[in-house]
Design an enzyme around this catalytic site. Sequence first.
Site, PDB file in Angstrom:
ATOM      1  N   ASP A  57       0.874  -1.176   0.000  1.00 39.97           N
ATOM      2  CA  ASP A  57       0.000   0.000   0.000  1.00 39.97           C
ATOM      3  C   ASP A  57       0.915   1.230   0.000  1.00 39.97           C
ATOM      4  O   ASP A  57       1.371   1.665   1.051  1.00 39.97           O
ATOM      5  CB  ASP A  57      -0.905  -0.009   1.227  1.00 39.97           C
ATOM      6  CG  ASP A  57      -1.893   1.149   1.223  1.00 39.97           C
ATOM      7  OD1 ASP A  57      -2.301   1.578   0.134  1.00 39.97           O
ATOM      8  OD2 ASP A  57      -2.244   1.618   2.320  1.00 39.97           O
ATOM      9  N   GLU A 106      -1.993  -1.626  -4.833  1.00 37.66           N
ATOM     10  CA  GLU A 106      -3.249  -0.957  -5.151  1.00 37.66           C
ATOM     11  C   GLU A 106      -3.014   0.071  -6.252  1.00 37.66           C
ATOM     12  O   GLU A 106      -2.017   0.788  -6.232  1.00 37.66           O
ATOM     13  CB  GLU A 106      -3.784  -0.278  -3.892  1.00 37.66           C
ATOM     14  CG  GLU A 106      -5.244   0.096  -3.978  1.00 37.66           C
ATOM     15  CD  GLU A 106      -5.780   0.518  -2.629  1.00 37.66           C
ATOM     16  OE1 GLU A 106      -6.583  -0.230  -2.061  1.00 37.66           O
ATOM     17  OE2 GLU A 106      -5.386   1.587  -2.140  1.00 37.66           O
ATOM     18  N   ASP A 132      -2.194   1.202   7.160  1.00 38.28           N
ATOM     19  CA  ASP A 132      -1.449   0.949   5.920  1.00 38.28           C
ATOM     20  C   ASP A 132      -1.058  -0.524   5.827  1.00 38.28           C
ATOM     21  O   ASP A 132      -1.146  -1.137   4.760  1.00 38.28           O
ATOM     22  CB  ASP A 132      -0.207   1.836   5.853  1.00 38.28           C
ATOM     23  CG  ASP A 132      -0.567   3.314   5.910  1.00 38.28           C
ATOM     24  OD1 ASP A 132      -1.480   3.731   5.177  1.00 38.28           O
ATOM     25  OD2 ASP A 132       0.043   4.044   6.705  1.00 38.28           O
TER      26      ASP A 132
END
Length: 162
Positions: free
Chosen positions: A8, A68, A140
């Site tokens: 992330d 992502e 996160d």
Amino acid sequence: MIRILGLDPSLSSTGWGIIEAENNRVRYVADGFIPTDTKAPIAERLATINKTLHDVIEFYKPDEAAIEQVFLNSNAVSTIKLGMARGVVIMTPAMFQIPVTEYEPNKVKKAVVGVGKAEKKQVETMVKILLPGCSPKNNDAADALAIALCHFQFRNAYGTKK
């Protein structure tokens, strides 16, 4: 058995999470985040992300990585900084010849929670349920584990299954 690294990216705190998968079973391995000093020059912050992620990869030896996809921010400067962090986060596993697959945020949430518009807390709760013994270090890290779980669920569709 396959080891998956979920990522992330963020310039301020890049999350990472490692899971192992065998057949249809997944197991939590580790998670963490890479904080950077907001007062430091961007180049130094990017180097911190690269060095720490390099160490994580060398230690845990993942077979595949997932990240992502970027979302557009209304602040152009923030979007550019995120793009720089993403570049480092994509490049580092690639330097180890680890394939990197990208997933849309809604796809990650739907894979883990069942709803594409899930809140961060819902994602973290489901990560803890799906990975017993896991207690993510922060949001996160929880998101990174969710990305790894999403990759496990969809990796056959993207041709990364070994």
